[in-house]
Design a protein around this motif. Structure first.
Motif, short mmCIF file in Angstrom:
data_model
loop_
_atom_site.label_atom_id
_atom_site.label_comp_id
_atom_site.label_asym_id
_atom_site.label_seq_id
_atom_site.Cartn_x
_atom_site.Cartn_y
_atom_site.Cartn_z
N GLY A 198 43.53 24.52 38.13
CA GLY A 198 42.26 24.62 38.87
C GLY A 198 41.72 26.04 38.77
N CYS A 199 40.83 26.40 39.68
CA CYS A 199 40.29 27.77 39.70
C CYS A 199 40.16 28.16 41.15
CB CYS A 199 38.94 27.80 38.99
SG CYS A 199 37.96 29.28 39.32
N SER A 200 40.85 29.25 41.53
CA SER A 200 40.84 29.63 42.94
C SER A 200 39.44 30.03 43.40
CB SER A 200 41.84 30.77 43.19
OG SER A 200 41.58 31.83 42.31
N ILE A 254 29.12 28.27 36.95
CA ILE A 254 29.75 27.08 36.36
C ILE A 254 31.17 26.88 36.90
CG2 ILE A 254 30.67 28.21 34.28
CD1 ILE A 254 29.51 25.66 32.74
N ASN A 255 31.77 27.97 37.38
CA ASN A 255 33.11 27.91 37.99
C ASN A 255 32.99 27.29 39.38
OD1 ASN A 255 33.09 29.82 35.89
ND2 ASN A 255 34.85 30.91 36.72
N SER A 256 32.71 26.01 39.42
CA SER A 256 32.54 25.31 40.69
C SER A 256 32.74 23.82 40.44
CB SER A 256 31.12 25.55 41.24
OG SER A 256 30.15 25.12 40.30
N HIS A 280 35.27 35.03 45.21
CA HIS A 280 35.61 36.01 44.16
C HIS A 280 36.66 35.42 43.23
CE1 HIS A 280 38.63 36.65 47.36
NE2 HIS A 280 39.45 36.71 46.31
N CYS A 281 36.85 36.07 42.11
CA CYS A 281 37.93 35.69 41.20
C CYS A 281 39.14 36.55 41.52
CB CYS A 281 37.50 35.91 39.75
SG CYS A 281 38.90 35.86 38.61
N SER A 282 40.25 35.88 41.79
CA SER A 282 41.45 36.63 42.19
C SER A 282 42.00 37.48 41.04
CB SER A 282 42.52 35.65 42.68
OG SER A 282 42.52 34.51 41.87
N MET A 321 46.63 38.15 35.38
CA MET A 321 46.46 36.99 34.52
C MET A 321 46.07 35.77 35.36
SD MET A 321 50.18 35.65 33.52
CE MET A 321 50.13 33.98 34.12
N CYS A 322 45.38 34.85 34.72
CA CYS A 322 44.94 33.67 35.45
C CYS A 322 46.08 32.64 35.44
CB CYS A 322 43.67 33.09 34.83
SG CYS A 322 43.11 31.64 35.73
N ALA A 323 46.72 32.51 36.59
CA ALA A 323 47.92 31.66 36.69
C ALA A 323 47.59 30.19 36.45
CB ALA A 323 48.54 31.84 38.06
FE1 SF4 Z 1 38.94 31.02 38.06
FE2 SF4 Z 1 39.22 33.65 37.79
FE3 SF4 Z 1 40.92 32.00 36.57
FE4 SF4 Z 1 38.38 32.17 35.73
S1 SF4 Z 1 39.93 33.79 35.65
S2 SF4 Z 1 39.57 30.31 36.03
S3 SF4 Z 1 37.33 32.51 37.69
S4 SF4 Z 1 40.65 32.26 38.80
#
Ligand code: SF4
Ligand code: 13P
Length: 378
Positions: A116-118, A150-152, A239-241, A329-331
């Motif tokens: 997913g995306c936090s 778009i991140n929604s 926000h993006c973590s 990094m994006c977990a």
């Molecule tokens: Fe979501 Fe940030 Fe990961 Fe992109 S980088 S998918 S905005 S958590």
């Protein structure tokens, strides 16, 4: 809302865990060879090297949504996160595309449903609807264009479609905001406050014309009426973590230690970093900027670690550093690994697709309106 088709998988994921990367890669290649162009693997730039290697098409969020809208295929396996697979389902199964294919749907799959995306999770449809109703008590919502990054979730895109709004990505946020202001005098921007603020500042919108809407505040997003009345841009407190971990002191340290270094960041970084960077742009722009730079250029890059490491490998003629001393990094992107990819492909090839992402019809109809408005500008 996304509907996940519940198929009994022919192959069990646990049997893939013990396979080596080499075995998995071989099996992935075999499925791809058998299915040919009818199957397309799309990969976001933040994916791990061993996964992105198998993608037919790679890109940033905008490029991938354009590719999904254009591609002729029977199935898409999306190596990215949930909202990206939802978008692919919406655009590749639009009424027009379905008619072109005599009603044949594209099956869109996400190898791991936990990807997913936090940031996307920081704005739920109920919260956005409540905010819209609350705002309507202070300002006329007919004056507000809702803009969702778009991140929604698809439901937020549908909200924008229904309410005269639009979707943006980090590549086209400025163009989209210009469009939004051509429609109405205010914007409600969600879920990423940083992209909204950085883009607005670039367009000459000042601090006092912006406010932040806290969806957890007791009333009015934590704002005085007068603040809302004077706001041109209402920024959702999301926000993006990953990108919020880059700090101005990291920029200062690199500038002190590496003469002539250039700071290149993603606009999801906080304003304090974005303002002092040399270049800010989407992952696509970051890649292009490095590709176009002469040998010997020094960079400190503030975006997801896997992309920066790949740029380092691909451009040994340049000096590339990761902007933060800690791992950013994006977990959730990282959840897509070879085992999940192989499991998804083999189940699809065996006629029992797993992790199918299917947006319900009503949500699709309205989110497509907002996405099409964006795609028409790109
Ligand atoms: Fe979501 Fe940030 Fe990961 Fe992109 S980088 S998918 S905005 S958590
Ligand atoms: P872009 O692909 O638009 O650069 O966005 C980065 C991101 O955070 C994807 O989730």
């Amino acid at each position: 809302m996304s509907l996940t088709q519940l198929n009994a998988p022919k192959f069990d994921f646990k049997d893939y865990r013990s396979l080596s990367n080499e075995q998995l890669s071989q099996r992935i290649r075999a499925v791809k060879q058998n299915l040919g162009d009818s199957l397309q693997i799309l990969g976001h730039h933040y994916q791990q090297d061993e996964v992105i290697e198998h993608s037919d098409l790679r890109g940033d969020s905008l490029q991938l949504s354009q590719l999904a809208a254009e591609r002729d295929c029977e199935a898409i396996v999306f190596c990215g996160v949930h909202f990206m697979a939802e978008t692919a389902d919406i655009v590749s199964n639009s009424p027009q595309r379905l008619e072109d294919r005599n009603g044949q749907r594209v099956t869109v799959m996400l190898p791991d449903m936990r990807a997913g995306c936090s940031m996307a999770d920081m704005a739920a449809i109920g919260q956005v609807e409540d905010a819209w109703a609350d705002l309507g008590e202070v300002i006329d919502t007919e004056d507000i264009t809702p803009v969702t990054y778009i991140n929604s979730a698809a439901s937020l895109k549908a909200f924008c479609g229904k309410n005269g709004g639009i979707v943006c990505t980090s590549s086209n946020a400025e163009k989209v905001l210009q469009w939004a202001f051509a429609q109405r005098k205010r914007v409600l921007f969600f879920p990423d406050q940083h992209l909204g603020r950085n883009t607005s500042l670039k367009m000459g919108i000042t601090d006092d014309q912006m406010c932040v809407w806290n969806p957890h505040a007791q009333a009015m997003g934590g704002n005085e009426r007068s603040v809302l009345e004077n706001s041109k841009v209402i920024l959702w407190q999301g926000h993006c973590s990953v990108h919020q971990m880059f700090k101005p002191e990291h920029v200062a340290a690199f500038r002190k230690q590496h003469e002539g270094i250039q700071i290149l960041v993603h606009p999801e970084c906080p304003r304090e970093v974005n303002d002092i960077a040399d270049v800010s742009g989407s992952t696509g722009k970051i890649i292009q900027t490095v590709q176009n730079a002469p040998a010997g250029t020094k960079w400190a890059i503030g975006t997801e670690l896997h992309l920066v490491n790949r740029l380092k490998k691909e451009h040994p003629e340049q000096e590339i550093h990761f902007l933060s001393p800690v791992v950013c990094m994006c977990a959730t992107m990282y959840r897509i690994d070879l085992a999940h990819l192989c499991w998804t492909l083999e189940n699809y090839a065996a006629g029992s697709p797993v992790n199918v992402i299917r947006v319900d019809e009503k949500t699709q109809e309205w989110s497509l309106v907002a996405l099409d408005r964006m795609l028409a500008l790109s």
